[in-house]
Design an enzyme around this catalytic site. Structure first.
Site, short mmCIF file in Angstrom:
data_model
loop_
_atom_site.label_atom_id
_atom_site.label_comp_id
_atom_site.label_asym_id
_atom_site.label_seq_id
_atom_site.Cartn_x
_atom_site.Cartn_y
_atom_site.Cartn_z
N THR A 121 0.86 -1.19 0.00
CA THR A 121 0.00 0.00 0.00
C THR A 121 0.90 1.24 0.00
O THR A 121 1.64 1.47 0.95
CB THR A 121 -0.91 -0.02 1.24
OG1 THR A 121 -1.67 -1.23 1.20
CG2 THR A 121 -1.84 1.18 1.27
N GLU A 151 -3.69 -4.61 -2.69
CA GLU A 151 -4.20 -5.81 -2.04
C GLU A 151 -5.29 -5.44 -1.05
O GLU A 151 -5.15 -4.49 -0.29
CB GLU A 151 -3.04 -6.51 -1.32
CG GLU A 151 -3.42 -7.77 -0.61
CD GLU A 151 -4.14 -8.75 -1.53
OE1 GLU A 151 -3.55 -9.17 -2.53
OE2 GLU A 151 -5.31 -9.09 -1.25
N ARG A 154 -7.94 -9.49 4.04
CA ARG A 154 -8.05 -9.22 5.48
C ARG A 154 -7.30 -10.31 6.22
O ARG A 154 -7.47 -11.50 5.91
CB ARG A 154 -9.52 -9.27 5.92
CG ARG A 154 -10.38 -8.19 5.32
CD ARG A 154 -11.85 -8.54 5.45
NE ARG A 154 -12.15 -9.78 4.74
CZ ARG A 154 -13.35 -10.37 4.74
NH1 ARG A 154 -14.34 -9.85 5.41
NH2 ARG A 154 -13.56 -11.50 4.07
N LYS A 204 -6.95 2.10 -3.32
CA LYS A 204 -6.64 1.37 -2.07
C LYS A 204 -6.86 2.25 -0.84
O LYS A 204 -7.54 1.86 0.11
CB LYS A 204 -5.19 0.88 -2.13
CG LYS A 204 -4.67 0.26 -0.86
CD LYS A 204 -5.41 -1.00 -0.45
CE LYS A 204 -5.03 -1.42 0.96
NZ LYS A 204 -5.77 -2.57 1.42
N ASN A 208 -9.84 1.87 2.14
CA ASN A 208 -9.55 1.65 3.56
C ASN A 208 -10.02 2.82 4.42
O ASN A 208 -10.53 2.64 5.52
CB ASN A 208 -8.05 1.44 3.76
CG ASN A 208 -7.68 -0.03 3.68
OD1 ASN A 208 -8.51 -0.85 3.28
ND2 ASN A 208 -6.47 -0.38 4.05
N PHE A 249 -18.82 -3.05 8.81
CA PHE A 249 -17.99 -2.01 9.46
C PHE A 249 -18.82 -0.97 10.21
O PHE A 249 -18.41 0.18 10.33
CB PHE A 249 -17.05 -1.35 8.43
CG PHE A 249 -15.95 -2.29 8.04
CD1 PHE A 249 -14.70 -2.19 8.63
CD2 PHE A 249 -16.17 -3.31 7.13
CE1 PHE A 249 -13.70 -3.08 8.31
CE2 PHE A 249 -15.18 -4.22 6.81
CZ PHE A 249 -13.94 -4.10 7.39
N GLY A 253 -17.51 -0.02 19.07
CA GLY A 253 -16.64 -0.77 19.98
C GLY A 253 -15.38 0.00 20.30
O GLY A 253 -15.42 1.23 20.47
N CYS A 260 -3.06 -1.82 9.04
CA CYS A 260 -3.49 -1.10 7.84
C CYS A 260 -4.28 0.17 8.11
O CYS A 260 -3.85 1.25 7.74
CB CYS A 260 -4.30 -2.03 6.94
SG CYS A 260 -3.27 -3.31 6.20
#
Ligand SMILES: NC(=O)c1ccc[n+]([C@@H]2O[C@H](COP(=O)([O-])OP(=O)(O)OC[C@H]3O[C@@H](n4cnc5c(N)ncnc54)[C@H](O)[C@@H]3O)[C@@H](O)[C@H]2O)c1
Length: 440
Positions: A121, A151, A154, A204, A208, A249, A253, A260
């Protein structure tokens, strides 16, 4: 196809093993000789479900080998994947020194046309940087192309994700190079998006960062729920049924950790700043996330009072279930805060304990959840491993000094836990909704 995969971490080893399994010849390269030896003996240096079996099979059938000799691997291969780490520097920008070093060595080893595929990344513009470095170091004018193939696997389901990606992104300025990579991925029969280098590199980070945004968003909502008697689990459930939002997602919490999300959001913030754009959105995602561990420990403190002389048991240490990765794990910050406040900390994790032990030798590491609970004043769920779902809480309550349960992942049913005699705290779930009055 003959491929070289440089870097045998979570991304590189899984990539090498999966491409070998699809019938290619994979040479996996790492500077760490111990990792290379382990791989050649069929022992994966990382924990990843299904990886050992796949590694052993492909070693036995002669399609995969590991080496420390990068130049040899480059000379033997048509396609070279760069899968080395891009950790953050002190400023939060990604450190490209490993990528640069590999690019220089590829340049020196060029012995014919190669496709250099960047899977690490990296910020937009790195493909061009890799191209320049290879050009500077090549000793003969052999041609090559640079491709970006980010990529999305996970950790914890890396093999499955690599075999079944939602999409495969191939960024290349030369269609010939892009088609070669399409050929490599064709057996997976998954959607492929072919674009230019810059677009692939941004895809990417944009992906994320968006996932991290969802997590921080629902955590911000959780804080409001906690103050108003609402239940964030139900709020998120109802939101998620909206197809424009989705459930993924959206679990409140302790926030995100791992190798990442924290570094990628930080890196993206730096990138937008470099292009004179406003990074506030990205910085806020990080700020909300950063506050989670402290807020959770504050809840434990509110309940127990002075933590000196108190024992807190932690269930789970890895940054998420099914991995031994503890990079940026929430558990580390929580342990630090508890120890600083004078608490005795006990912990159990199915696979991540050895890694945490070297950082926090003063924690009492246990053999299972029940041992953690013994004589504890509070039990805190940090990582939602499956084995914590169906614990015998009757037994746990009886062995605890005080039956206080802090559920950092909203894994348990609050009503059931309270019926069992626990004081139960869940993130964004009011202790007793009837105690709240909304302020208008
Ligand atoms: N881990 C993930 O879930 C994930 C998912 C998607 C993308 N990524 C990205 O992929 C990249 C790799 O991540 P990772 O988690 O696999 O990293 P990692 O730290 O697990 O592995 C990197 C490997 O590269 C090796 N290496 C470093 N310099 C080298 C060199 N000069 N020659 C050969 N090997 C060298 C290291 O020894 C190490 O084994 C990062 O940019 C990361 O952001 C990671």
């Amino acid at each position: 196809m003959k491929i070289a995969v440089v870097g045998t971490g979570y991304v590189g080893l899984v990539t090498g093993v999966v491409f070998a399994d699809l019938g290619n010849e994979a040479l996996c390269v790492d500077i760490d000789a111990a990792k290379v030896d382990a791989i050649n003996k069929g022992q994966s240096p990382i924990y990843e479900p299904g990886l050992d079996d796949l590694l052993q099979r492909n070693l036995e059938e002669g399609r995969l080998r590991a080496t420390t000799d990068l130049a040899h691997a480059v000379r033997e291969s048509e396609v070279v994947f760069i899968c080395v780490g891009t950790p953050p520097t002190d400023t939060g920008e990604p450190d490209l020194k490993y990528v640069d070093a590999v690019a220089a060595e590829i340049g020196r080893a060029l012995n014919g046309y190669k496709i250099v595929v960047n899977k690490s990344t990296v910020p937009v513009g790195t493909g061009d940087r890799v191209r320049r470095i290879i050009e500077q170091h090549r000793t003969e004018p052999h041609e090559f192309d640079v491709v970006s193939n980010p990529e999305f696997l996970r950790e914890g389901s890396a093999i499955h994700d690599t075999l079944n990606p939602d999409r495969i992104v191939i960024g290349a300025d030369n269609p010939r190079a892009a088609m070669k990579i399409v050929e490599l991925y064709a057996p997976l029969e998954r959607p492929m998006l072919i674009t230019n280098l810059a677009t692939a590199e941004i895809i990417k980070y944009a992906s994320n960062t968006f996932l991290a945004l969802k997590i921080s968003y629902i955590n911000a909502i959780a804080d409001l729920c906690e103050r108003t008697g609402a239940d964030v689990v139900q709020v998120a459930k109802a939101m998620g049924y909206d197809q424009r939002i989705g459930h993924a997602f959206l679990q409140a919490g302790l926030g995100f950790g791992g190798s990442c999300f924290p570094k990628d959001v930080q890196a993206f913030a730096h990138t937008v700043q470099r292009y004179q754009l406003d990074p506030t959105l990205f910085q806020t995602i990080l700020d909300i996330n950063h506050a989670r561990a402290g807020q959770f420990v504050a809840q434990i403190r509110n309940r127990l009072g002075e933590l000196q002389g108190k024992t807190v048991g932690l269930l789970g240490l890895a940054f998420k279930p099914n991995t031994d990765d503890i990079r940026e794990a929430r558990a580390l910050e929580i342990i630090r805060l508890l120890l600083d406040a004078g608490a005795t900390v006990k912990a159990y994790d199915p696979v991540a304990m050895p890694r945490v032990q070297s950082l926090f030798p003063q924690v009492h590491y246990c053999r299972n959840a029940y041992e953690v609970a013994e004589n504890a004043d509070a039990l805190a769920l940090i990582t939602e491993w499956n084995e914590f779902r169906q614990l015998n809480f009757e037994r746990i309550r009886q062995t605890m000094r005080q039956p206080n349960l802090f559920d950092g992942r909203n894994l348990y049913d609050p009503q059931r836990m309270r019926k069992l005699g626990f004081y139960y705290y869940g993130v964004g779930r009011a202790a007793d909704p009837s105690e709240f009055k909304t302020v208008l």
